[in-house]
Design a protein around this motif. Structure first.
Motif, PDB file in Angstrom:
ATOM      1  N   ILE A  90       0.859  -1.173   0.000  1.00 21.39           N
ATOM      2  CA  ILE A  90       0.000   0.000   0.000  1.00 21.39           C
ATOM      3  C   ILE A  90       0.901   1.230   0.000  1.00 21.39           C
ATOM      4  CG2 ILE A  90      -1.794   1.248   1.279  1.00 21.39           C
ATOM      5  CD1 ILE A  90      -2.779  -1.369   0.164  1.00 21.39           C
ATOM      6  N   PRO A 128       0.631  -0.969  -6.048  1.00 19.35           N
ATOM      7  CA  PRO A 128      -0.393  -0.528  -5.089  1.00 19.35           C
ATOM      8  C   PRO A 128      -1.527   0.209  -5.798  1.00 19.35           C
ATOM      9  CG  PRO A 128       1.813   0.139  -4.385  1.00 19.35           C
ATOM     10  CD  PRO A 128       1.918  -0.292  -5.811  1.00 19.35           C
ATOM     11  N   TRP A 132      -1.799   5.147   1.659  1.00 18.89           N
ATOM     12  CA  TRP A 132      -2.085   4.954   3.084  1.00 18.89           C
ATOM     13  C   TRP A 132      -1.264   5.970   3.866  1.00 18.89           C
ATOM     14  CZ3 TRP A 132      -5.462   1.781   5.584  1.00 18.89           C
ATOM     15  CH2 TRP A 132      -5.176   1.265   6.841  1.00 18.89           C
ATOM     16  N   THR A 295      -7.460  -2.034  -0.317  1.00 25.85           N
ATOM     17  CA  THR A 295      -7.884  -2.189  -1.708  1.00 25.85           C
ATOM     18  C   THR A 295      -9.203  -2.940  -1.795  1.00 25.85           C
ATOM     19  OG1 THR A 295      -5.552  -2.236  -2.368  1.00 25.85           O
ATOM     20  CG2 THR A 295      -7.166  -3.001  -3.980  1.00 25.85           C
TER      21      THR A 295
END
Length: 555
Positions: A90, A128, A132, A295
């Motif tokens: 991420i 990704p 985040w 996700t």
């Protein structure tokens, strides 16, 4: 039904209370009990045990250090975990960047570095889809726009102004679409954004980390006096229903982990396995839970086919409580902030000259060191200035060493570029000296009293008029010549170095080095020019004259 997405994660600061290597290797445990290598070791072991388990990881600076230590068998296992979605990256940048004190060039570079490593190693499975930004202290519309243009589907963060959070909680607009730019056409700068109401740590009562967690594990032995499944299931269901009041769909996300969690991943996963089984076995509840990732959570929200509210401006300044505005870091550690900007200047120049000189990757290792150092500097406890002093010192050490490595590339590129053009450069690479201490008016070569040449490069795509200031020995007289006419000097003056600069701690006290030679240069876009400074013990009409400013007394 109410679906609770459990997201196992760790937040690994690339320096904060400990240095980067202290955090990775787990040294200096008396400062903080944290060792990132053990997190990745034990998480991989636990993912292998159960294909339903998932984990997300963010900081490529740490992951890549770990990856280089693994044998081919372990690398194959990790690639399979990534392919199946058990291990998901991420963000994917070299660090989780600050958003207030960073420059867009460096933000793009640090993302590029991490994403390229993932692409080269794992292919499209490693890319990704969600970013985040759970810990930076406020959030920038510009970075949201950049992430949208990079192709991210969503952005999640956990630090939001307390008043904004309260306002959005009761209107169920913690999740919305962020318009990153008024200038870009269509929705190119739009990104779905989610604010995490409880922060980025686990819900109260469900913290099972071996190091920092203090909550009871799940005891599912019905014959034990410690049997607590009904109690924990009820607690979880109440938490989920309360949390769902703040969100617009029947999907909510629980972050399961926090700073440097999962050094012993078994304790986390064993309890989450039991939690999932117990909650889903309750026939009288509409709450269901499972392992997930941001996700997967974003996909569930997309499938809800809901129309979302939108936002346009920044999330600055960030206030966690009344009278608690997180704004001091905008200016804290100004020396390190400047050094980070200087590092970016060197990196851009290094990359450009390496390409112009057609070095064909010969010096890529040197350039990569500076890329990695600059990636570390973007971390939200690095350039932000919120780290401990010994960590700030280590950041400066890492960056300086990487700058020196790139200066070697620049020197070699000057020589190769001249050679490619059928010219001869005035010096060999090992004879070049860089004046890295001009911010304190110090440069051993120019202060020696000898004649010297100055090579200047303009890395900008437009012409530049710049003033050059070089400390020199006041016992000599100086003339400056450009490379167009060696017989006629260009205008130059000598200016006294203020006493407060001469007395800066750590500045070398060289005899008679109390003045600066100052002259203007005009540079074309991406131009390299050379000036010759000739010193003499005798003054001429063309010698630079010493001028003194007038003191302005305040009234």
């Amino acid at each position: 039904k109410l679906f609770v997405h459990l997201v196992p994660h760790t937040h690994d600061d690339v320096g904060w209370l400990k240095t980067v290597d202290q955090y990775y290797y787990g040294t200096k445990q008396w400062i903080q009990n944290a060792g990132v290598q053990y997190i990745l070791d034990t998480v991989i072991e636990e993912l292998i045990r159960n294909k339903q388990r998932k984990f997300i990881y963010v900081e490529m600076a740490f992951f890549w250090k770990w990856w280089l230590e693994q044998d081919e068998q372990m690398r194959s296992i990790v690639k399979e975990l990534v392919r199946t979605g058990q291990l998901e990256f991420i963000n994917g940048g070299w660090s989780m960047p600050d958003e207030a004190t960073t420059h867009y060039q460096s933000l793009i570079d640090q993302s590029t570095l991490g994403l390229r490593r993932l692409n080269d190693t794992f292919g499209k499975c490693g890319r990704p889809r969600v970013t985040w930004q759970i810990d930076p202290f406020g959030h920038s519309r510009e970075l949201a726009s950049l992430y949208a243009q990079m192709g991210y589907d969503a952005l999640y963060f956990a630090r939001e102004d307390y008043q904004d959070r309260q306002y959005r909680e009761y209107r169920r607009t913690l999740e919305h679409v962020w318009h990153g730019s008024d200038d870009l056409d269509g929705n190119r700068s739009d990104i779905f954004t989610g604010m995490m109401q409880m922060g980025y740590g686990p819900p109260k009562g469900l913290d099972w980390d071996l190091v920092g967690g203090q909550d009871d594990p799940i005891v599912d032995n019905i014959n034990s006096e410690e049997y607590n499944v009904p109690e924990i299931v009820e607690k979880f269901q109440k938490l989920a229903k309360k949390y769902s009041y703040y969100y617009a769909t029947n999907h909510i996300m629980f972050p399961m982990g926090t700073d440097f969690n999962y050094q012993s991943a078994h304790q986390w996963y064993k309890n989450m396995d039991k939690l999932i089984a117990a909650v889903n076995a309750d026939p009288h509840s509409n709450v269901r839970t499972f392992y997930s990732t941001p996700t997967c959570y974003t996909k569930a929200l997309w499938n809800s086919n809901r129309t979302w509210t939108s936002k346009k401006d920044d999330y600055f300044p960030y206030a966690s409580d009344p009278h608690a505005y997180w704004t001091g870091y905008y200016t804290s550690r100004p020396a390190l902030k400047r050094m980070e900007r200087v590092g970016n200047n060197w990196l851009q120049s290094c990359k450009q000259l390496d390409a112009f000189a057609l070095n064909h990757g010969q010096y890529e290792t040197n350039i990569t060191r500076l890329r990695e150092a600059m990636g570390i500097m973007q971390h939200h406890d690095a350039v932000a200035g919120t780290e401990k002093q010994h960590v700030a010192n280590d950041y400066a050490r890492i960056l300086y060493a990487a700058i020196v490595d790139c200066q070697q590339v620049i020197g070699q590129s000057f020589v190769n570029l001249a050679k490619n053009l059928g010219l001869e450069f005035h010096s060999q690479p090992d004879q070049l000296q860089f004046c890295n201490d001009l911010n304190i008016s110090s440069c051993p070569l120019t202060e020696s009293g000898h004649s010297f040449t100055v090579t200047i490069y303009n890395p900008l795509a437009h012409p530049l008029n710049h003033t050059i200031r070089l400390p020199v020995n006041e016992k000599f007289f100086y003339q400056v010549f450009d490379d167009n006419n060696n017989n006629v000097s260009i205008p130059a003056v000598l200016i006294p170095i203020p006493e407060w600069i001469r007395e800066i701690p750590g500045r070398p006290q060289r005899p008679h080095s109390n003045v600066e030679l100052v002259f203007k240069v005009n540079l074309e876009a991406l131009a390299i020019v050379t000036y010759t400074v000739r010193s003499s013990s005798k003054s001429t009409e063309q010698s630079a004259r010493l001028i003194h400013g007038k003191r302005i007394d305040s009234k």
